[in-house]
Design a protein around this motif. Structure first.
Motif, short mmCIF file in Angstrom:
data_model
loop_
_atom_site.label_atom_id
_atom_site.label_comp_id
_atom_site.label_asym_id
_atom_site.label_seq_id
_atom_site.Cartn_x
_atom_site.Cartn_y
_atom_site.Cartn_z
N ARG A 181 0.82 -1.22 0.00
CA ARG A 181 0.00 0.00 0.00
C ARG A 181 0.85 1.26 0.00
N TYR A 182 2.02 1.19 0.64
CA TYR A 182 2.88 2.37 0.70
C TYR A 182 3.48 2.69 -0.67
N VAL A 183 3.71 1.65 -1.46
CA VAL A 183 4.17 1.87 -2.83
C VAL A 183 3.06 2.53 -3.64
N TYR A 184 1.83 2.02 -3.50
CA TYR A 184 0.69 2.62 -4.19
C TYR A 184 0.50 4.07 -3.75
N PHE A 185 0.68 4.31 -2.46
CA PHE A 185 0.52 5.67 -1.93
C PHE A 185 1.54 6.62 -2.55
N ILE A 186 2.80 6.20 -2.62
CA ILE A 186 3.85 7.06 -3.16
C ILE A 186 3.61 7.33 -4.65
N LEU A 187 3.26 6.28 -5.40
CA LEU A 187 3.01 6.46 -6.83
C LEU A 187 1.81 7.38 -7.08
N THR A 188 0.75 7.19 -6.29
CA THR A 188 -0.44 8.03 -6.44
C THR A 188 -0.14 9.47 -6.06
N ALA A 189 0.64 9.67 -4.99
CA ALA A 189 1.01 11.02 -4.57
C ALA A 189 1.85 11.71 -5.63
N LEU A 190 2.79 10.98 -6.22
CA LEU A 190 3.63 11.55 -7.28
C LEU A 190 2.79 11.94 -8.49
N GLU A 216 -9.38 20.48 -14.60
CA GLU A 216 -8.61 19.27 -14.30
C GLU A 216 -8.01 19.32 -12.90
N LEU A 217 -7.64 20.50 -12.44
CA LEU A 217 -7.22 20.66 -11.04
C LEU A 217 -8.38 20.37 -10.10
N TYR A 218 -9.54 20.87 -10.46
CA TYR A 218 -10.75 20.68 -9.66
C TYR A 218 -11.12 19.19 -9.57
N GLY A 219 -11.14 18.51 -10.71
CA GLY A 219 -11.52 17.10 -10.73
C GLY A 219 -10.54 16.21 -10.01
N SER A 220 -9.24 16.43 -10.24
CA SER A 220 -8.23 15.59 -9.59
C SER A 220 -8.19 15.83 -8.08
N THR A 221 -8.48 17.06 -7.65
CA THR A 221 -8.52 17.34 -6.21
C THR A 221 -9.74 16.70 -5.57
N GLY A 222 -10.79 16.49 -6.34
CA GLY A 222 -11.95 15.78 -5.83
C GLY A 222 -11.71 14.29 -5.67
N MET A 223 -10.63 13.78 -6.26
CA MET A 223 -10.33 12.36 -6.20
C MET A 223 -9.09 12.03 -5.38
N PHE A 224 -7.95 12.66 -5.67
CA PHE A 224 -6.67 12.18 -5.16
C PHE A 224 -6.50 12.25 -3.64
N PRO A 225 -6.81 13.38 -2.95
CA PRO A 225 -6.65 13.37 -1.49
C PRO A 225 -7.46 12.26 -0.83
N PHE A 226 -8.69 12.06 -1.33
CA PHE A 226 -9.53 10.98 -0.82
C PHE A 226 -8.91 9.62 -1.11
N LEU A 227 -8.39 9.44 -2.31
CA LEU A 227 -7.80 8.16 -2.71
C LEU A 227 -6.57 7.85 -1.88
N LEU A 228 -5.73 8.87 -1.64
CA LEU A 228 -4.52 8.68 -0.82
C LEU A 228 -4.88 8.25 0.59
N LEU A 229 -5.92 8.86 1.16
CA LEU A 229 -6.36 8.50 2.50
C LEU A 229 -6.87 7.06 2.55
N GLN A 230 -7.63 6.68 1.53
CA GLN A 230 -8.20 5.33 1.50
C GLN A 230 -7.13 4.26 1.29
N ILE A 231 -6.08 4.58 0.54
CA ILE A 231 -5.00 3.60 0.32
C ILE A 231 -4.35 3.20 1.63
N LEU A 232 -4.18 4.17 2.54
CA LEU A 232 -3.52 3.90 3.81
C LEU A 232 -4.49 3.40 4.89
N SER A 233 -5.79 3.51 4.62
CA SER A 233 -6.78 3.15 5.64
C SER A 233 -7.08 1.66 5.62
N ASP A 234 -7.44 1.14 6.80
CA ASP A 234 -7.86 -0.25 6.90
C ASP A 234 -9.38 -0.39 6.82
N ILE A 235 -10.09 0.71 7.11
CA ILE A 235 -11.55 0.70 7.07
C ILE A 235 -12.01 1.67 6.00
#
Length: 308
Positions: free
Chosen positions: A22-31, A68-87
């Protein structure tokens, strides 16, 4: 058990237990997110800071980058949080907010690309009348209509979905999706389906007809015009057409996955397909425009102190 969608939560069922990967996915998604923010912000700043780029084509491109900034901001912060979350639970209010962001992003993107095709049509087919046909006021109106129509259309759709009574709360995706929630409904969804059918048909076929018409006219001018006219058409239409095709493929993949059973497709491939239109398009478009448009390319080189 009846579930009230307005005061409950949803479970995102597409996430898997990936352990330390998950940490690899997190780093790649953050980049990826950092890259999207960098290239779109850079293009917006370059266009806004240089008066030579205050032309209709670049103003429409600026609107595209903002979206595109608007749409990606609606997805990526949430996605990054979910990648690291267990629930992977999401409050219903936040889920609807994310749906609103992602769907309005898609609507604005498509209409913006349609308006850009109309702009290229006027520039190539009516070059001597272009400045009188595509005035600053007209540009402002087209951009405003693109955003206002999309924002209002999705707001109505969300309000209809939020009023449904649900018999479940599991969404089999890595983010919130309107159609997935509608499928959970116990109450009558006729109004939702009719609204979705008519509005979606107008929102898809309207821009498609405009795009098809403009490119048919552009092709006619190219075949009957001079070599210089063909070169101008190719240089200005190539990034727009490539961006349009890329977005259309991504949106089509998403629609197919939402409407049909994709259980036979590997999970990771399904996740990639569902994220394609919101991850690849915001990075692909500004990079392509920056590379293909000589004015932007030359300004980028001068800012980086490169020599031709």
């Amino acid at each position: 058990m009846l579930l009230n969608s307005t005061s409950s939560y949803f479970i995102l069922g597409a996430y898997m237990d990936t352990g330390n990967v998950r940490y690899v996915y997190f780093i790649l998604t953050a980049l990826l997110y950092i890259s999207i923010v960098f290239v779109n912000t850079s293009l917006i700043v370059i266009i806004c800071m240089n008066r030579g780029l205050h032309e209709p084509m670049y103003l429409f491109l600026c609107s595209l980058c903002v979206n595109e900034l608007y749409g990606s901001t609606g997805m990526f912060p949430f996605l990054l949080l979910q990648i690291l979350s267990d629930i992977h639970t999401v409050p219903a209010s936040f889920c609807f907010l994310q749906i609103y962001c992602l769907y309005s992003y898609g609507s604005v993107e498509f209409f913006n690309l349609a308006v850009m095709s109309y702009d290229r049509y006027l520039a190539i087919c009516y070059p001597l009348q272009y400045n009188t046909r595509m005035t600053f006021n007209k540009v402002a109106v087209l951009i405003a209509v693109t955003w206002i129509y999309s924002v209002l259309r999705i707001a109505v759709m969300i309000s209809l979905t939020a009023s449904l009574q649900l018999c479940g709360n599991i969404i089999n995706k890595v983010y919130c999706d309107n159609y997935s929630i509608v499928k959970l409904a116990c109450s009558d969804t006729t109004v939702n389906n009719i609204y979705g059918l008519f509005v979606s048909a107008f929102s898809v076929f309207g821009p498609l007809i405009l795009i098809f018409y403009t490119y048919v006219k552009i092709l006619k001018v190219c075949f009957s015009g001079s070599k210089q006219t063909r070169q101008k058409a190719v240089s200005t239409c190539t990034p727009h057409l490539a961006s349009l095709i890329n977005f259309s493929f991504g949106a089509s993949f998403e629609i197919l996955q939402s409407r049909f059973n994709m259980n036979s497709v590997p999970v990771m491939l399904r996740i990639f397909i569902s994220l394609y239109f919101i991850t690849c398009q915001p990075l692909f478009s500004p990079v392509l425009y920056g590379l293909k448009m000589s004015k932007i390319r030359n300004l980028c080189k001068s800012l980086l102190c490169w020599k031709e």
